[in-house]
Design a protein around this motif. Structure first.
Motif, PDB file in Angstrom:
ATOM      1  N   VAL A 151      29.150  21.510  17.263  1.00  0.00           N
ATOM      2  CA  VAL A 151      27.947  20.593  17.230  1.00  0.00           C
ATOM      3  C   VAL A 151      28.497  19.042  17.016  1.00  0.00           C
ATOM      4  CG1 VAL A 151      26.057  19.937  15.842  1.00  0.00           C
ATOM      5  CG2 VAL A 151      26.609  22.340  16.202  1.00  0.00           C
ATOM      6  N   ASP A 152      29.270  18.802  16.231  1.00  0.00           N
ATOM      7  CA  ASP A 152      29.945  17.461  15.907  1.00  0.00           C
ATOM      8  C   ASP A 152      30.735  16.993  17.211  1.00  0.00           C
ATOM      9  OD1 ASP A 152      29.517  17.474  13.343  1.00  0.00           O
ATOM     10  OD2 ASP A 152      31.235  18.441  12.531  1.00  0.00           O
ATOM     11  N   GLU A 153      31.382  17.898  18.148  1.00  0.00           N
ATOM     12  CA  GLU A 153      31.809  17.505  19.289  1.00  0.00           C
ATOM     13  C   GLU A 153      30.811  17.000  20.336  1.00  0.00           C
ATOM     14  OE1 GLU A 153      33.723  20.142  23.082  1.00  0.00           O
ATOM     15  OE2 GLU A 153      34.664  20.468  20.836  1.00  0.00           O
ATOM     16  N   THR A 154      29.625  17.621  20.415  1.00  0.00           N
ATOM     17  CA  THR A 154      28.538  17.283  21.147  1.00  0.00           C
ATOM     18  C   THR A 154      27.917  15.883  20.672  1.00  0.00           C
ATOM     19  OG1 THR A 154      28.084  19.493  21.623  1.00  0.00           O
ATOM     20  CG2 THR A 154      26.362  17.727  22.071  1.00  0.00           C
ATOM     21  N   PHE A 155      28.077  15.806  19.391  1.00  0.00           N
ATOM     22  CA  PHE A 155      27.406  14.228  18.807  1.00  0.00           C
ATOM     23  C   PHE A 155      28.489  13.357  18.984  1.00  0.00           C
ATOM     24  CE2 PHE A 155      24.980  16.080  14.697  1.00  0.00           C
ATOM     25  CZ  PHE A 155      24.160  16.836  15.786  1.00  0.00           C
ATOM     26  N   ALA A 156      29.675  13.607  19.220  1.00  0.00           N
ATOM     27  CA  ALA A 156      30.567  12.778  19.586  1.00  0.00           C
ATOM     28  C   ALA A 156      30.435  12.228  21.217  1.00  0.00           C
ATOM     29  CB  ALA A 156      32.093  13.111  19.598  1.00  0.00           C
ATOM     30  N   ASP A 157      30.286  13.330  21.905  1.00  0.00           N
ATOM     31  CA  ASP A 157      29.881  13.034  23.461  1.00  0.00           C
ATOM     32  C   ASP A 157      28.504  12.044  23.543  1.00  0.00           C
ATOM     33  OD1 ASP A 157      32.018  14.665  23.909  1.00  0.00           O
ATOM     34  OD2 ASP A 157      30.892  16.329  24.426  1.00  0.00           O
ATOM     35  N   LEU A 158      27.843  12.557  22.776  1.00  0.00           N
ATOM     36  CA  LEU A 158      26.288  11.532  22.977  1.00  0.00           C
ATOM     37  C   LEU A 158      26.563  10.160  22.495  1.00  0.00           C
ATOM     38  CD1 LEU A 158      23.944  14.188  21.460  1.00  0.00           C
ATOM     39  CD2 LEU A 158      24.035  13.530  23.947  1.00  0.00           C
ATOM     40  N   THR A 159      27.251  10.102  21.424  1.00  0.00           N
ATOM     41  CA  THR A 159      27.658   8.632  20.802  1.00  0.00           C
ATOM     42  C   THR A 159      28.430   8.104  21.900  1.00  0.00           C
ATOM     43  OG1 THR A 159      27.967   9.388  18.526  1.00  0.00           O
ATOM     44  CG2 THR A 159      28.782   7.297  19.285  1.00  0.00           C
ATOM     45  N   ALA A 160      29.471   8.627  22.554  1.00  0.00           N
ATOM     46  CA  ALA A 160      30.051   7.990  23.509  1.00  0.00           C
ATOM     47  C   ALA A 160      29.373   7.397  24.571  1.00  0.00           C
ATOM     48  CB  ALA A 160      31.109   8.632  24.134  1.00  0.00           C
ATOM     49  N   SER A 161      28.344   8.256  25.113  1.00  0.00           N
ATOM     50  CA  SER A 161      27.454   8.101  26.406  1.00  0.00           C
ATOM     51  C   SER A 161      26.360   7.056  26.050  1.00  0.00           C
ATOM     52  CB  SER A 161      26.877   9.035  26.875  1.00  0.00           C
ATOM     53  OG  SER A 161      26.029   9.882  26.098  1.00  0.00           O
ATOM     54  N   GLY A 162      26.071   6.643  24.552  1.00  0.00           N
ATOM     55  CA  GLY A 162      25.431   5.773  24.295  1.00  0.00           C
ATOM     56  C   GLY A 162      23.688   6.272  24.102  1.00  0.00           C
ATOM     57  N   MET A 163      23.754   7.770  24.070  1.00  0.00           N
ATOM     58  CA  MET A 163      22.669   8.700  23.806  1.00  0.00           C
ATOM     59  C   MET A 163      22.310   8.935  22.572  1.00  0.00           C
ATOM     60  SD  MET A 163      21.018   8.179  26.578  1.00  0.00           S
ATOM     61  CE  MET A 163      19.584   9.504  26.386  1.00  0.00           C
ATOM     62  N   GLY A 164      23.521   8.940  21.769  1.00  0.00           N
ATOM     63  CA  GLY A 164      23.223   9.262  20.325  1.00  0.00           C
ATOM     64  C   GLY A 164      23.572   8.258  19.299  1.00  0.00           C
ATOM     65  N   TYR A 165      22.909   7.977  18.050  1.00  0.00           N
ATOM     66  CA  TYR A 165      23.096   6.890  17.047  1.00  0.00           C
ATOM     67  C   TYR A 165      22.747   7.397  15.675  1.00  0.00           C
ATOM     68  CZ  TYR A 165      18.061   6.148  17.436  1.00  0.00           C
ATOM     69  OH  TYR A 165      16.785   6.391  17.239  1.00  0.00           O
ATOM     70  N   GLU A 166      23.222   6.690  14.667  1.00  0.00           N
ATOM     71  CA  GLU A 166      23.244   6.902  13.332  1.00  0.00           C
ATOM     72  C   GLU A 166      21.996   5.784  13.043  1.00  0.00           C
ATOM     73  OE1 GLU A 166      24.581   8.920  11.095  1.00  0.00           O
ATOM     74  OE2 GLU A 166      26.333   9.718  12.165  1.00  0.00           O
ATOM     75  N   ALA A 167      20.973   6.209  12.089  1.00  0.00           N
ATOM     76  CA  ALA A 167      20.027   5.452  11.547  1.00  0.00           C
ATOM     77  C   ALA A 167      19.362   6.103  10.154  1.00  0.00           C
ATOM     78  CB  ALA A 167      19.083   5.216  12.646  1.00  0.00           C
ATOM     79  N   ASP A 168      19.412   5.476   9.095  1.00  0.00           N
ATOM     80  CA  ASP A 168      18.463   6.048   8.202  1.00  0.00           C
ATOM     81  C   ASP A 168      19.383   7.193   7.454  1.00  0.00           C
ATOM     82  OD1 ASP A 168      16.340   4.205   8.425  1.00  0.00           O
ATOM     83  OD2 ASP A 168      15.553   5.303   9.610  1.00  0.00           O
ATOM     84  N   GLY A 169      20.654   7.137   7.725  1.00  0.00           N
ATOM     85  CA  GLY A 169      21.476   8.131   7.107  1.00  0.00           C
ATOM     86  C   GLY A 169      21.387   9.515   7.937  1.00  0.00           C
TER      87      GLY A 169
END
Length: 571
Positions: free
Chosen positions: A287-305
């Protein structure tokens, strides 16, 4: 064109795209080459808008061509006059039985019986491989189906998805795809906690404790049985810390129920190559690996914790949370990670079979796959409800309430063959009425009996023929010439379409097409039997007809095999 035998089993079906596909291709190639040769002799160019196709009405022959009308301006002649010239030039074509000019200049071609006789040799030479193709060209496909929560026995609705998935795997493999079948074990999340709590509650109740009934728990008798068995092997269960006890109940209950699911699917003839644990996604860091992939592609982000999927960029009405501010991941997060994992395993196409109640979830999952760089790589098939009936009266089903007919109960009562055929008799997104009493009937009103009996009928004919000293003829010009009735030719044309139905079912991922085809083929066989004497015909004719019927039996058995249904030799 498909044979319409009339009667209650011959229902009109809108599938013009399938009619005559294979013979149309062979006929089209021959006609196009022959017509181009005629046009070249006359100094005419092939018109861009010329069309060669099967006519909508079979009374107009096997192929209809508009080339004469398209040539009028170029040839400076009336279309009917051009058509007459073409007919005169093609009179010596041995594969064409007749050419008729219709209307303003349509040319209708009927191919000679010898053209259709080739089908017998093709089927005989191919044997069990008849219907296979290289359509998929080794494309790697994963089909995931059933994937029911291991919180209770499989019910009849799961059975429809199981039959669909298993049949689709068989069909796609026959069409040349490299297919892997998978079951996703939902062994994480709230439902598993409810399962553990339900078992723990029943254990307390069985020990004589007066405990309040939980608001949300599984009520089936199977929970009591699991609790009783677990107490025998874990006598100190009720003296354990409650959190520890519920966790133990969850683990034990999941294993017992999952083993039961595997046994039920095996009895139903359903295959799974991989059993993939949802829990493993978190434990192995996927799951964390996928989050990293999404962040790298600009499709995932952190907000409000929390961690978010930027789904609005792909048409969603709002961004979706994947990890809450308290650190818990959502179901959607696991699903994205799971599909990310699928593609990383090297699959070119991923097929998910879901219940129709998940239709709103499909666009979101499609968007997630696009964000992972796999746009178009996911195909979702929705399976609609099964209305279980007994003599026309509905049977109540609810896993949580413990009121349901399990898949095992249904298979034990009506058999795997009848169940699978009925599940696959209609398009998956159509609702299905499944009457337990109807599918047990050994009559022509029962679709599975109707098709299986076609195979058994031919086997019975072969036994009687052997007793009379008659056997199927070898394929030869002489034996094929005796297949000269309208029923012979109609059967040959229908047999010739089988590979096309397999390809069409694989391409559109619709196993019900095979069921439809088999019902038409069975109808043609029963009509053939009623109108064409076999054993009472002259010996040479009888042998030729047995040769044809052997081809029919082989195709029926092959088609039933794609549905996971047996082809009995006697009934």
């Amino acid at each position: 064109m498909l044979l319409d035998c009339g009667g209650k089993h011959a229902k009109p079906r809108a599938r013009a795209l399938l009619q005559g596909v294979r013979q149309a291709m062979r006929a089209k190639i021959h006609l196009e080459n022959a017509l181009k040769a005629v046009l070249a002799e006359k100094g005419w160019e092939w018109p861009e808008k010329a069309v060669i196709e099967p006519p909508k009405d079979k009374k107009f022959g096997d192929m209809s061509v508009n080339v004469a009308m398209m040539l009028a301006k170029q040839a400076k002649k009336a279309p009917r006059a051009i058509a007459e010239d073409i007919v005169a030039a093609m009179e010596g074509d041995l594969l064409i039985d007749s050419i008729e000019i219709a209307g303003p200049g349509f040319l209708n071609f009927t191919f000679a019986p010898s053209f259709w006789h080739e089908t017998v040799g093709v089927i005989r030479d191919a044997g069990k491989a008849y219907g296979t193709s290289d359509l998929g060209a080794g494309t790697r496909v994963q089909v995931e189906y059933v994937s029911a929560n291991p919180t209770g026995p499989l019910h009849i609705g799961h059975g429809r998805g199981a039959a669909l998935g298993d049949s689709l795997v068989r069909i796609m493999e026959m069409a040349g795809y490299d297919v892997e079948a998978e079951y996703y074990i939902n062994d994480a999340g709230r439902q598993m906690l409810i399962l553990g709590g339900s078992i723990y509650y029943r254990a307390k109740q069985l020990s004589g404790q007066d405990v309040a009934e939980p608001e949300d728990f599984y009520k089936g008798e199977y929970i009591k049985d699991i609790a009783a068995d677990f107490m025998k092997i874990t006598p100190d269960l009720l003296s354990m810390d409650e959190t520890e006890a519920v966790a133990a109940c969850t683990a034990y209950g999941k294993d017992v129920i999952l083993e039961g699911i595997k046994e039920d699917l095996a009895a139903f003839g359903v295959r799974h190559d991989i059993w993939f644990s949802e829990k493993s996604l978190v434990e192995e860091g996927r799951v964390d690996e996928t989050f990293a992939d999404l962040t790298a592609s600009g499709m995932g982000y952190e907000a409000d914790g929390a961690y978010w999927f930027k789904s609005t960029e792909l048409g969603d009405d709002k961004d979706r949370v994947l990890r809450k501010s308290n650190g818990d991941t959502t179901y959607f997060a696991s699903d994205i990670a799971y599909h990310d994992n699928k593609f990383k395993r090297g699959f070119d196409l991923v097929v998910d079979i879901w219940g129709a109640d998940h239709h709103g979830y499909v666009p979101r999952m499609m968007a997630a796959c696009e964000a992972l760089g796999k746009k178009g790589g996911l195909h979702v098939i929705l399976v609609n409800l099964v209305n279980l009936l007994r003599d026309g009266e509905p049977v109540a089903m609810s896993t949580r309430a413990g009121q349901f007919e399990t898949l095992k109960d249904v298979v034990d009562e009506v058999g795997a063959d009848a169940s699978r055929f009925m599940f696959l008799s209609r398009k998956s997104d159509s609702k299905l009425d499944f009457d337990l009493e109807l599918v047990k009937q050994k009559s022509m009103d029962n679709p599975v009996y109707y098709v299986q009996y076609a195979h058994a009928r031919i086997c019975s004919l072969n036994v009687k023929a052997a007793e009379a000293g008659t056997a199927a003829a070898a394929v030869s010009a002489e034996s094929l010439m005796l297949l000269d009735t309208e029923y012979d030719l109609a059967m040959l044309k229908l047999l010739d379409q089988y590979p096309d139905f397999v390809e069409a079912a694989a391409r559109s991922q619709a196993p019900h097409m095979i069921s439809m085809y088999l019902q038409e083929l069975a109808s043609a066989l029963h009509r053939y039997y009623s109108n064409c004497h076999v054993l009472s015909a002259e010996k040479e004719v009888a042998s030729s007809r047995l040769m044809l019927l052997d081809c029919v039996a082989g195709v029926v058995a092959s088609g039933l095999g794609l549905l996971g249904v047996s082809a009995p030799e006697s009934m």
